[in-house]
Structures are given as C-alpha cells and as structure tokens.
Design an enzyme around this catalytic site. Sequence first.
Site, PDB file in Angstrom:
ATOM      1  N   HIS A 275      24.629  94.470  71.701  1.00 15.95           N
ATOM      2  CA  HIS A 275      24.459  93.164  71.071  1.00 15.95           C
ATOM      3  C   HIS A 275      24.785  93.264  69.585  1.00 15.95           C
ATOM      4  O   HIS A 275      24.965  94.358  69.044  1.00 15.95           O
ATOM      5  CB  HIS A 275      23.027  92.636  71.280  1.00 15.95           C
ATOM      6  CG  HIS A 275      21.968  93.517  70.722  1.00 15.95           C
ATOM      7  ND1 HIS A 275      21.092  94.247  71.491  1.00 15.95           N
ATOM      8  CD2 HIS A 275      21.650  93.809  69.441  1.00 15.95           C
ATOM      9  CE1 HIS A 275      20.292  94.931  70.718  1.00 15.95           C
ATOM     10  NE2 HIS A 275      20.604  94.696  69.465  1.00 15.95           N
TER      11      HIS A 275
HETATM   12  C1  T46 Z   1      18.552  96.541  68.038  1.00 17.49           C
HETATM   13  C2  T46 Z   1      18.488  97.878  68.676  1.00 17.49           C
HETATM   14  C3  T46 Z   1      18.839  98.997  67.752  1.00 17.49           C
HETATM   15  C4  T46 Z   1      10.452  92.442  71.606  1.00 17.49           C
HETATM   16  O1  T46 Z   1       9.744  91.632  72.239  1.00 17.49           O
HETATM   17  N1  T46 Z   1      10.225  92.639  70.274  1.00 17.49           N
HETATM   18  C5  T46 Z   1      10.960  93.510  69.536  1.00 17.49           C
HETATM   19  O2  T46 Z   1      10.711  93.660  68.318  1.00 17.49           O
HETATM   20  C6  T46 Z   1      12.010  94.240  70.193  1.00 17.49           C
HETATM   21  C7  T46 Z   1      12.870  95.219  69.401  1.00 17.49           C
HETATM   22  C8  T46 Z   1      12.230  94.020  71.513  1.00 17.49           C
HETATM   23  N2  T46 Z   1      11.455  93.138  72.214  1.00 17.49           N
HETATM   24  C9  T46 Z   1      11.700  92.958  73.657  1.00 17.49           C
HETATM   25  C10 T46 Z   1      12.968  92.186  73.994  1.00 17.49           C
HETATM   26  C11 T46 Z   1      13.358  92.773  75.328  1.00 17.49           C
HETATM   27  O3  T46 Z   1      12.656  92.086  76.350  1.00 17.49           O
HETATM   28  O4  T46 Z   1      11.832  94.247  74.244  1.00 17.49           O
HETATM   29  C12 T46 Z   1      12.813  94.213  75.270  1.00 17.49           C
HETATM   30  C13 T46 Z   1      13.907  95.237  74.998  1.00 17.49           C
HETATM   31  O5  T46 Z   1      14.659  94.813  73.850  1.00 17.49           O
HETATM   32  P1  T46 Z   1      16.231  95.084  73.732  1.00 17.49           P
HETATM   33  O6  T46 Z   1      16.868  95.002  75.049  1.00 17.49           O
HETATM   34  O7  T46 Z   1      16.763  94.180  72.655  1.00 17.49           O
HETATM   35  O8  T46 Z   1      16.236  96.613  73.238  1.00 17.49           O
HETATM   36  P2  T46 Z   1      17.461  97.435  72.642  1.00 17.49           P
HETATM   37  O9  T46 Z   1      16.991  98.844  72.515  1.00 17.49           O
HETATM   38  O10 T46 Z   1      18.693  97.171  73.401  1.00 17.49           O
HETATM   39  O11 T46 Z   1      17.677  96.831  71.163  1.00 17.49           O
HETATM   40  C14 T46 Z   1      16.740  97.118  70.148  1.00 17.49           C
HETATM   41  C15 T46 Z   1      16.502  95.861  69.316  1.00 17.49           C
HETATM   42  O12 T46 Z   1      16.068  94.796  70.158  1.00 17.49           O
HETATM   43  C16 T46 Z   1      17.747  95.438  68.597  1.00 17.49           C
HETATM   44  O13 T46 Z   1      17.427  94.480  67.596  1.00 17.49           O
HETATM   45  O14 T46 Z   1      19.366  96.303  67.147  1.00 17.49           O
HETATM   46  O15 T46 Z   1      17.242  98.165  69.338  1.00 17.49           O
END
Ligand code: T46
Length: 148
Positions: free
Chosen positions: A55
């Site tokens: 993303h």
């Molecule tokens: C990024 C990379 C480096 C939350 O509810 N609150 C939060 O602060 C975060 C980070 C995530 N979430 C929830 C949203 C999703 O349901 O946790 C789940 C996994 O999040 P995501 O798929 O976005 O995780 P990554 O590791 O792909 O991305 C994260 C960050 O979301 C993003 O901003 O830049 O790490």
Amino acid sequence: MQSIKSFSLIELPTIQDGIDGTISIVESRKHIPFDVKRVYYVYNLANQIAVRGKHAHKELEQVLFCISGSFKLHLDDGENQIDFLVYKPNVGVYLGIDLWHTMTDFSSNCIFFVLASDYYHESDYIRNYNEFINYVTCKNFKSSGLTF
Ligand code: T46
C-alpha cells in the site's frame, strides 16, 4: 542507491555500552521529521511467505526500524523502484507519502517497529496498485502545471 521520492535512511545516535549492549536514541523533530502520534510493531513473522504492506499513504509519514532480524523492503514511487534488505536496528527507513511499500522475506526472528505521524485512518491507505499509479500520475501532472 536509485533516487526514490519520499524515502531516506535515518541513522540514529548510538551508544555502545561495551559488554552491556547498545542504545539507539530517537527524538521527535530531532532525528525524525515529525511528532510521533502512534507506535506499532509487528512480530511473530515466522511464516517465510508472509507479505506485509502492499500500500501507499496519502498523508501519513513513518519511520520504520527493523529491531531484530531482517526483511526485504520494496519501494515504488510510481516511477522508480528499489529493493533492499533492512536489518540495522539503528537505521530507520523514512517512508513519506505516495510511496508504495511491500515487506517480504522476513527472517524468523524479525521484529519491525514503526513511528507514525498520525493515528490510524484506513482512509489514508491506497491498497490497490493501479489506483496508486493513477493517483501519483494525476498528482504529478497537476504539479507540472500542464493543462489540456
Ligand atoms: C505501513 C506498514 C509499514 C490498526 O487497527 N491500527 C494500526 O495502527 C495498524 C498499523 C493496523 N491496524 C489494523 C489494520 C488491519 O486490520 O491491523 C491490521 C493489519 O494492518 P495492515 O494490513 O495495514 O498491516 P501492514 O503490516 O501491511 O502495514 C503496516 C501499517 O498498517 C502501514 O501503515 O506502512 O505497516
């Protein structure tokens, strides 16, 4: 390293305490270019085929640290791409806006730790690659001042 927009490496001040370990220090606005509103960390990355990221953010700025182990980071600003290994606990990766990022190849002991400039807002994410390319192309076109 190839020139990528919205990306830089930030080396933290680090104190070697000999046999007692090492301390790295990060202070808002001093070592990183924003006030930290949120911290999160990702661990239990035992699955060798794990893929995170995929993303870009519209407004959020972040600095990412791999505080244990390593992983491969793929960055794409819509024009150029790079891949490199993130493994130094005292070197942060600044991820600014409009930067597609993907993390893979996590080592079994990997933990990554992120300092973020804002609270979590799903509306700030662009999670579709074609949408990302359209978004940055449109923005670059507008900022070039060209019109039809
Ligand atoms: C990024 C990379 C480096 C939350 O509810 N609150 C939060 O602060 C975060 C980070 C995530 N979430 C929830 C949203 C999703 O349901 O946790 C789940 C996994 O999040 P995501 O798929 O976005 O995780 P990554 O590791 O792909 O991305 C994260 C960050 O979301 C993003 O901003 O830049 O790490």
